[in-house]
Design an enzyme around this catalytic site. Sequence first.
Site, PDB file in Angstrom:
ATOM      1  N   SER A 120      40.225  37.496  40.477  1.00 38.35           N
ATOM      2  CA  SER A 120      40.874  37.428  39.399  1.00 38.35           C
ATOM      3  C   SER A 120      42.166  38.126  39.371  1.00 38.35           C
ATOM      4  O   SER A 120      43.241  37.732  37.972  1.00 38.35           O
ATOM      5  CB  SER A 120      40.516  39.018  38.152  1.00 38.35           C
ATOM      6  OG  SER A 120      39.407  37.378  37.744  1.00 38.35           O
ATOM      7  N   LYS A 167      46.345  45.732  32.770  1.00 33.98           N
ATOM      8  CA  LYS A 167      45.474  44.194  32.027  1.00 33.98           C
ATOM      9  C   LYS A 167      44.340  44.854  30.892  1.00 33.98           C
ATOM     10  O   LYS A 167      45.063  46.021  30.616  1.00 33.98           O
ATOM     11  CB  LYS A 167      44.587  43.897  33.298  1.00 33.98           C
ATOM     12  CG  LYS A 167      44.042  42.097  32.576  1.00 33.98           C
ATOM     13  CD  LYS A 167      42.926  41.928  34.150  1.00 33.98           C
ATOM     14  CE  LYS A 167      41.758  41.041  33.818  1.00 33.98           C
ATOM     15  NZ  LYS A 167      41.312  40.550  34.859  1.00 33.98           N
ATOM     16  N   SER A 178      41.232  35.994  35.855  1.00 34.34           N
ATOM     17  CA  SER A 178      41.454  36.253  34.338  1.00 34.34           C
ATOM     18  C   SER A 178      42.401  37.162  34.212  1.00 34.34           C
ATOM     19  O   SER A 178      42.739  37.501  33.157  1.00 34.34           O
ATOM     20  CB  SER A 178      39.864  37.241  33.922  1.00 34.34           C
ATOM     21  OG  SER A 178      39.755  38.449  34.726  1.00 34.34           O
TER      22      SER A 178
END
Lengths: 524, 509
Positions: free
Chosen positions: A195, A76, A171
């Site tokens: 997330s 990420k 996210s």
Amino acid sequence: SVIGVRFQVAAALQEGRVTPAELCQRCLSLIKSTKFLNAYITVAEETALKQAEESERRYRRGQPLGVLDGIPVAVKDNFNTAGIETTCASNMLKGYISPYNATVVQKLLDQGAVLLGKTNLDEFAMGSGSTDGVFGPVRNPWSYSRQYKEKSVPKSHSEDKESNWVITGGSSGGSAAAVSSFTCFAALGSDTGGSTRNPAAHCGVVGLKPTYGLISRHGLIPLVNSMDVPGILTRCVDDAAVLLGSLAGHDPKDSTTIQDNFKPFELPNLTDVSKLSIGIPKEYHAPGLSSEILALWSKAADLFKNSGAKVIEVSLPHTRYSIVCYHVLCTAEVASNMARFDGLEYGHRSDMNRSTESMYAATRREGFNDVVRGRILSGNYFLLKQNYENYFIKAQKVRRLIANDFVKVFQSGVDILLTPTTLSDAVPYMEFIKEDNRTRSAQDDILTQAANMAGLPAISVPTALSERGLPVGLQFIGRSFQEKQLLTVAKWFENQVKFPMIQLEEVKRHNHDVFQHQKSASFS
Amino acid sequence: VAARGCGGVWRRAWRRGAGGPVPAPRGQRAVTCNAKGGAVPAGKSGLAPWVPVVGLEIHAQISSNSKLFSGSQVQFAAPPNALVSFFDASLPGTLPVLNRRCVEAAVMTGLALNCSINKKSLFDRKHYFYADLPAGYQITQQRVPIAVNGSLSYSLCIDNKMSQIVTKTVRIKQIQLEQDSGKSLHDDTRSQTLIDLNRAGVGLMEVVMEPDMCCGEEAAAAVRELQLILQTLGSSQAVMAEGQLRVDANISVHRPGEPYGVRTEVKNINSLRFLAKAVDYEIQRQIEELENGGTILNETRAFDSKLGCTVPMRDKEGKQDYRFMPEPNLPPLILYDAKSLPANMNHQQVVNIDWIHERLPDLPSVKRAKLVEQYGILPEHSFTLLNEDGLAEFFENVVKQTQMKPKKVIGWILNDLLSYLKQHSLTVKESPVSSFVLADLLNLLEKKDISSAAAKQVLAELWKGEGKTPLEIVKEKKLELIQDQKELEQICQAVIDGRENEVMMMVLR
């Protein structure tokens, strides 16, 4: 290898059915053919190929570095990666190249993993859709699956088929989409309020949020320091256990990691669940929970019951206060953590130069999106001297009550809690953006953030497809630092439900045994 | 309160001060207060006198190889930004890791100042935007500091008479660990600000002294004693000129029996002399302000050492709200004592208060008492010996190497050595005459080889640092006292023989 645990695809590597370079090449070309998913912000093609070649040489010498050697992974874009841009999907850090690797990234590299690139997210991980980043929204690979296409009938012919694509959740949506679309074998996400688990559920992959303090946060650009944990996204529970084993343990650079040594473990195949006690927290029957998910949740509970486990309804009475308290604590830390982005040392700096103060203001206005700025504003409000007692302190107290709820339930003999991960399956992007980020986050984190408030390990396991042909995940929450028990149960469940494999045209073109060996049975 | 490089702030403040009316020069009359901590005599109003109240906030830079939360080196006057780690520059994703040495230094200091050491203390973030504060917040200990409720005894002489020493005590409210900020350098010609982060993140101990003092002299004496203690402990080098010890003074005045007045905070004080001056000036200013019917603003003022006065520092527009928040990346700081120390704990991982306590060196007050007792010197001389770095050791070394009585040695140390060093702005370490050489000289005197006057002559030669021994100088200059009876008789005889007439005249007269 050394410790007996191995990554699923590692067998193919070790048996020489595929070489690290081939594997890397295939992933890179899949990334290209699935570019429309927008899962990656940066693809580190050159360094990935180099790493793969080095891995290949090690295999040839018969000296792979570890269980992850040669395995393509994605990270990420809120983890620092030396030499590769780290943006947090924000104008503030566009073009920012960190001089150091996050501890988790370093650990992956030290074990020979091949870093393909950095995945998309909501700006600074603030969101639940992966729709609010400066590089645009991530598309859920299942939008393009045969399963979804067959079930979703356009309401009218005028409706553009293209607008039917669904969000990944967030996210860590880029990481979830990357794993789900076979462009990598595992990915790192981060999990502050859900997330990692939320997009894992929407994308049909396993999403593990370890216990707070088990994995180093050093190098993870923080959202909420007291709740953030690096998350693990994989295709199966076994792989998550391998990755956990490679990443967990004390880090001298993160004072909140546990001092004890962490021993990597191999997951046993449970045959008998009769000694297990599964708790069903009634408060997770939340408003807005879709009947479909409720039904799957009950079915899962029945599955345990019918297999001999003790399944009991439990109560976590303070759950309903959790999301508002989460909001207060989250924004307060955000306000603090974002203070460093002033345009001086790194990142975006506005051209405005009337005064230092006006430069700060312009830099932050230009660098942050509305969501980030909104959270900074409310966080600073909660931290004001006159509000601190009424908001921050109270929220902290309630946080303690929430954590105590879990302690009590686990003390009563419950081993694992079973809950839904999300209220519904993934919604189409066009529908998702009708609500603002704050409303969405409050709804979407409702079933996941309590585990962060309490620091507990939790995992979302893909369970079934919804009526629309989209994945649904269920969540298991375990005791602090009892990842082995949690993952063992999750693995048993995974074996029972036989979640179907995504059928993607793009992947078929790259149809190779290494991509599908693990679940060939369910692949029709 | 943030300890900050004063360069920029100071200049800005100066500009503002100079822009306004230039403060009228005040009389040389220093604010005096009697030994009982009494009040300043009434001004022209003729009312009851004013009671000045002075409290201090002292930032002492911890003497340590590395910074409070990072591994970067601590070093004075290194090239700009040469000592900056990723954490110090607040790169995203970096985390603080507490420096054990800094904790031990604070515990030592706390113990030396009779504080209770908190077995559990906490770190907080204090937020404000400033160019030399890269993270946008300072990590400090606002809620639960590492040490609380201590006291410091210090002495000062009345009416500048060394023979009248009084001892006073100031309460120590707390000692907290916190980060230093970087330094801003304002380049006015190019209207830019340059940032040096070498100092950013260096460990500080903020020592908060209760408002138990009443004049500049007391404040300076208290800080001097603290400075000596820190230097004895080695917890801080405490050199004010290098910014290792920074003092802010909180000052107010009130009528006896009335509540404390509105206080001002005076910053930018960089020597003990200026501290005394700044405090006295500010007390006088406040009294005059009030006597003229004015009011005192709760403001921050800077001491202007050139003008010898204090000037308002920054507008209090939109009072700062520091939005304190617990530092989430640092667990509570847990300290142990012999009782609470867990058996299975790695001793490298823990700080044991009792262990540190047992190893505290003699503090200045104890050292002074020992000097007085052991050598029979006057108490005021023991103060002088300790006030100069290395002087007490010098004295003791001389005593060890001579037969001369310490009471006599002290005269040579204070009247000759010290005044020479002062005249030439030398430290004891830089003295051209070593303790060994001085002892040699005093031995010549003690053996009556030379006279006292000759010894002074020899010492004057020795200052030149030409490497000659006292004996060589004595011989060269023929300064020996003649002790041989026959030789003396012969000399006398020779004198008489050559001058018979004169001798006769003398006898007859």
